[in-house]
Every structure is written in structure tokens, then in C-alpha cells.
Design a protein around this motif. Sequence first.
Motif, PDB file in Angstrom:
ATOM      1  N   UNK A 155      25.702  49.260 -49.648  1.00 33.94           N
ATOM      2  CA  UNK A 155      24.513  49.109 -48.780  1.00 33.94           C
ATOM      3  C   UNK A 155      24.853  48.122 -47.655  1.00 33.94           C
ATOM      4  N   UNK A 156      24.569  48.515 -46.430  1.00 36.84           N
ATOM      5  CA  UNK A 156      24.974  47.691 -45.285  1.00 36.84           C
ATOM      6  C   UNK A 156      24.028  46.517 -45.029  1.00 36.84           C
ATOM      7  N   UNK A 157      24.629  45.390 -44.658  1.00 38.32           N
ATOM      8  CA  UNK A 157      23.931  44.229 -44.075  1.00 38.32           C
ATOM      9  C   UNK A 157      22.915  43.566 -45.006  1.00 38.32           C
ATOM     10  N   UNK A 158      23.044  43.802 -46.291  1.00 41.91           N
ATOM     11  CA  UNK A 158      22.108  43.229 -47.257  1.00 41.91           C
ATOM     12  C   UNK A 158      22.386  41.734 -47.394  1.00 41.91           C
ATOM     13  N   UNK A 159      21.343  40.886 -47.401  1.00 42.47           N
ATOM     14  CA  UNK A 159      21.588  39.452 -47.623  1.00 42.47           C
ATOM     15  C   UNK A 159      20.337  38.770 -48.149  1.00 42.47           C
ATOM     16  N   UNK A 160      20.570  37.631 -48.847  1.00 39.29           N
ATOM     17  CA  UNK A 160      19.457  36.835 -49.359  1.00 39.29           C
ATOM     18  C   UNK A 160      18.925  35.957 -48.246  1.00 39.29           C
ATOM     19  N   UNK A 161      17.617  35.728 -48.229  1.00 46.90           N
ATOM     20  CA  UNK A 161      17.037  34.778 -47.267  1.00 46.90           C
ATOM     21  C   UNK A 161      16.245  33.737 -48.056  1.00 46.90           C
ATOM     22  N   UNK A 162      16.329  32.496 -47.605  1.00 46.03           N
ATOM     23  CA  UNK A 162      15.606  31.430 -48.318  1.00 46.03           C
ATOM     24  C   UNK A 162      14.151  31.379 -47.841  1.00 46.03           C
ATOM     25  N   UNK A 163      13.402  30.455 -48.421  1.00 45.59           N
ATOM     26  CA  UNK A 163      11.961  30.431 -48.134  1.00 45.59           C
ATOM     27  C   UNK A 163      11.677  30.158 -46.650  1.00 45.59           C
ATOM     28  N   UNK A 164      12.501  29.261 -46.044  1.00 41.09           N
ATOM     29  CA  UNK A 164      12.253  28.918 -44.635  1.00 41.09           C
ATOM     30  C   UNK A 164      12.446  30.155 -43.749  1.00 41.09           C
ATOM     31  N   UNK A 165      13.542  30.876 -43.988  1.00 41.39           N
ATOM     32  CA  UNK A 165      13.791  32.068 -43.158  1.00 41.39           C
ATOM     33  C   UNK A 165      12.755  33.160 -43.434  1.00 41.39           C
ATOM     34  N   UNK A 166      12.367  33.251 -44.705  1.00 39.14           N
ATOM     35  CA  UNK A 166      11.351  34.238 -45.089  1.00 39.14           C
ATOM     36  C   UNK A 166      10.051  33.985 -44.319  1.00 39.14           C
ATOM     37  N   UNK A 167       9.674  32.716 -44.244  1.00 41.07           N
ATOM     38  CA  UNK A 167       8.454  32.342 -43.528  1.00 41.07           C
ATOM     39  C   UNK A 167       8.560  32.672 -42.047  1.00 41.07           C
ATOM     40  N   UNK A 168       9.785  32.507 -41.552  1.00 38.88           N
ATOM     41  CA  UNK A 168      10.043  32.813 -40.161  1.00 38.88           C
ATOM     42  C   UNK A 168       9.914  34.325 -39.901  1.00 38.88           C
ATOM     43  N   UNK A 169      10.489  35.101 -40.830  1.00 42.68           N
ATOM     44  CA  UNK A 169      10.494  36.561 -40.663  1.00 42.68           C
ATOM     45  C   UNK A 169       9.109  37.154 -40.901  1.00 42.68           C
ATOM     46  N   UNK A 170       8.460  36.691 -41.984  1.00 41.64           N
ATOM     47  CA  UNK A 170       7.166  37.266 -42.392  1.00 41.64           C
ATOM     48  C   UNK A 170       6.212  36.130 -42.767  1.00 41.64           C
ATOM     49  N   UNK A 171       5.621  35.503 -41.779  1.00 44.13           N
ATOM     50  CA  UNK A 171       4.790  34.319 -42.058  1.00 44.13           C
ATOM     51  C   UNK A 171       3.555  34.608 -42.922  1.00 44.13           C
ATOM     52  N   UNK A 172       3.168  35.862 -43.051  1.00 48.27           N
ATOM     53  CA  UNK A 172       1.944  36.199 -43.807  1.00 48.27           C
ATOM     54  C   UNK A 172       2.226  36.492 -45.285  1.00 48.27           C
ATOM     55  N   UNK A 173       3.474  36.285 -45.695  1.00 46.29           N
ATOM     56  CA  UNK A 173       3.872  36.580 -47.077  1.00 46.29           C
ATOM     57  C   UNK A 173       4.094  35.279 -47.845  1.00 46.29           C
ATOM     58  N   UNK A 174       3.630  35.257 -49.099  1.00 48.56           N
ATOM     59  CA  UNK A 174       3.899  34.096 -49.949  1.00 48.56           C
ATOM     60  C   UNK A 174       4.998  34.463 -50.932  1.00 48.56           C
TER      61      UNK A 174
END
Length: 389
Positions: free
Chosen positions: A113-132
Motif C-alpha cells: 500500500x502506497x504512502x501509508x504512515x502513522x500520524x500523531x495527535x498534533x498532526x491529526x488535529x491539524x489534518x482533521x480538527x473536528x475529530x477526537x
Amino acid sequence: MDIDATVVGGGIVGCAVAAELSGRGLTTALLEMESGLAHGTTSRNSEVCHGGMYYPTGSLKARFCVEGRRMLKEFCETAGVGYRECGKLIVAVEEDEIPHLERLLALGQANGVEDLRLVDQAELQDLEPQITAVSGLLSPRTGVLDAEGAARAYARLAESRGAQVMTGARVTQLEKIEGGWQVTITPLGANRAEGWTHTSRVVVNAAGLWADGVAALAGIDVAARGWQLHLTKGNYFAVADAHAGRVSRLIYPVPPASGTSLGVHVCLDLGGQMKLGPDLQKYDHDLREVAGGEAGIALDYSVDPARGDAFFADARRFLPWLERDDLVPAMSGLRPKLSTTGLVDFVVQREEEAELAGLINLMGIESPGLTCGPALAREVGRLVAEMDA
Ligand SMILES: Cc1cc2nc3c(=O)[nH]c(=O)nc-3n(C[C@H](O)[C@H](O)[C@H](O)COP(=O)(O)OP(=O)(O)OC[C@H]3O[C@@H](n4cnc5c(N)ncnc54)[C@H](O)[C@@H]3O)c2cc1C
């Protein structure tokens, strides 16, 4: 023989198979019993072009999903079919779910699977601020598409290569003859007055929910092979328009340990409309007698509004702004499962014994069958070419 190949079923798989076989120079007929193409499961799903990180490495689901995603994206872009690479996040709501994300990352990488990566909470908030959530697995290449449009575009491609595409045409008998099959077609619905019989060197069973019935028409003991399909309903609930735009990617939970589904997730359509689904609901209807019999083809796609409570409980974990009243029953689809427990691979089988030679069966084509459509078609093409070699 009248023709080289008969494809039973005009969903994404049958349409892609017809395009593949006609592209290989085979005279091909695509037969669909409904009044239009892709009215079955192909138009009742999440319309996600999946990455391929859920399936055991080396399985057909893993291989065809990774290959199929690339092929389907390229096809949609070339054919002018709606496709949007919106990306997807699988989210860990609790710390103890993070190891599941790490396992999916490792599996996805092993599957290619291409380009798969883990994101931490800070980046997650940046990408999708409406998600907890505390962490996420990002699959940027996952997309959404117009599934019905893709199926119809494959059928048009098949026609441009000389294939005959027929709707209202239900295959009701398959009789083995020397060098192939005699196929009997009975008209169904108003758009066809008469049936007919033709002979075909190859028959491809791409009948989706009815594939076990079609295999039985050919004389296969489906129970003995474990090919009886267990239908499982997946319901969807629309999220109130007021929340449009709150998320920009598909949001999935860590999948349930059962392996039978990916868990209730946030689906986005091409226009960004949000819905939740699908869940898993046992479906009692027994279709097995129907393919060759007289019964109608009406399936129960109703959605029980009471199921919204469970959707709300599941989704509220990562959508903190969601209210119960935001959810309205939307649609459902049926999965053709080979087993109701665990993750079972697709069956793609060319029959070898003399009394079934020339028949290729595609069984249990549940998710990610939409994504896999073009790769399944290429595999069928390969199996036919091997037969002819
Ligand atoms: C709830 C749900 C969500 C899903 N989400 C996704 C997703 O996001 N991404 C993904 O990749 N996959 C997804 N899937 C899986 C995907 O939708 C299916 O794997 C795919 O659509 C199967 O296509 P098909 O062509 O095999 O079957 P179908 O679309 O069911 O087509 C089979 C066709 O055969 C016809 N037929 C049957 N018997 C006969 C006969 N005797 N004669 C003539 N015609 C016949 C039927 O009328 C039907 O049109 C989902 C499935 C469900 C149920």
C-alpha cells in the motif's frame, strides 16, 4: 460455438470482465437480469477505492486491492468517471488502540500500500480538527468514486470492443455441451420480450449475491464446496447537512476484532456529503432457489431507524459534535459472504474437470470487490488465456 465468452452479471466485476475479454479479441456477451447495469451491490456501498491494508499478505483481497486501486483510479480518470483521492484516516480513540494501527501499518506496507504512515495527535488535529482521537493511520491514496458510473464505463468500453451488453436478460439454465456451454436466457422485466439460447466456449459467473445460484445452475454442489452465500446487510445513516465539510477525509475506527467488517465509518461521496456506515445485520432471505426459479428478485433494502442508536454510540467516540437527531436512515447494501465469521478470501476459480470445463466462478466478492473489479477482470482474462494456450 456462437460466441467465445458469456459473462453473467452486470455489476462492476462483470462489466470489467466483459471489457477485459473483449479487449483480448473474444466475442463476448454481458448478461444482466436487472433493467439496468450496476443496480445491485455495485450501487449500494461506500464507493471507496481502498488502499489494501486490512487483508492478509498474499491473499487475493490484498493483491487485487492494491493492483485494483491503481487500475480503477487510472480508468476513472481516463474514462471521465468521477473519482476523488480524498485520503483516509483510521483513528485510535484510546491509547490501547494504537498497537492496532501499528499492525495495520505493517500489514499495509507488506501488501504494498502506497504512502501509508502513522500520524500523531498534533498532526491529526491539524489534518482533521473536528475529530477526537489520539493517533491515526493516514492512507493518502484512498479515494472515492462513482461506482455505478465506473461499471457503465467498463460496459461501454466492452461495447466499443464489439461485446453485446444486454439487460433484462436473466440466465436461467447452463448446460454443459462439447467444447463449452449452452446458455438459456429468460427475459425479466419490461425491457425485453423474448428469451433465447446461445452456445459459449466460456462462461464467467460474476453474479454477485446470486453467484451460488448460478454455480448451482451449472451443476455445482455449492454446499459441498462451502460456496453457499450468507447475505449480510450493511446499513447507512446520512449525517445532517449542517455538518457538511466538518471532515475532509474518510474516517474509520480501528476495525472490530471479528474481521467481518471495517467498523462503522464516515463515508464521503464525491460532493463531500457525509454518511455513516455500514453496520452488520444478518439477512434471512434465502436466495439460493431464486436464480433458476420463478421467484422474484426483490430484496429487502429497508433500513430500521432504531439501528441509528448503535451508529450514534459508535461514531460519537470520534465525532464529539454528533447528536442522535443528526442521523437519518439512508440506504443499505448486501454482502455476499462465504462465511459469517472471520475474514474469508475471494474465490476465483476456473473449473478443470470435463463436466464443468470452461466455467469460471467468482464467489464471495464482498468488500473490497469494487476496488478489486479491474484486477479481478485481468485475472479472469489470464485464466481464459491459459485455457486457450
Ligand atoms: C455495505 C457495503 C459496502 C461496501 N463498500 C465497499 C467499498 O467502499 N469499496 C469496495 O471496494 N467495495 C465495497 N463493497 C463491496 C462491493 O460493493 C462489491 O464487492 C462489488 O460491488 C461487487 O460487484 P459485483 O459485480 O461482483 O456484484 P453486483 O454489483 O451485485 O453485480 C452482480 C450482478 O449480477 C446480476 N445477476 C445475478 N444473477 C444473474 C443471472 N442469473 N442472470 C443475469 N444477471 C444476474 C445481478 O442483478 C447484479 O447486477 C461494499 C459492499 C457492501 C455490501
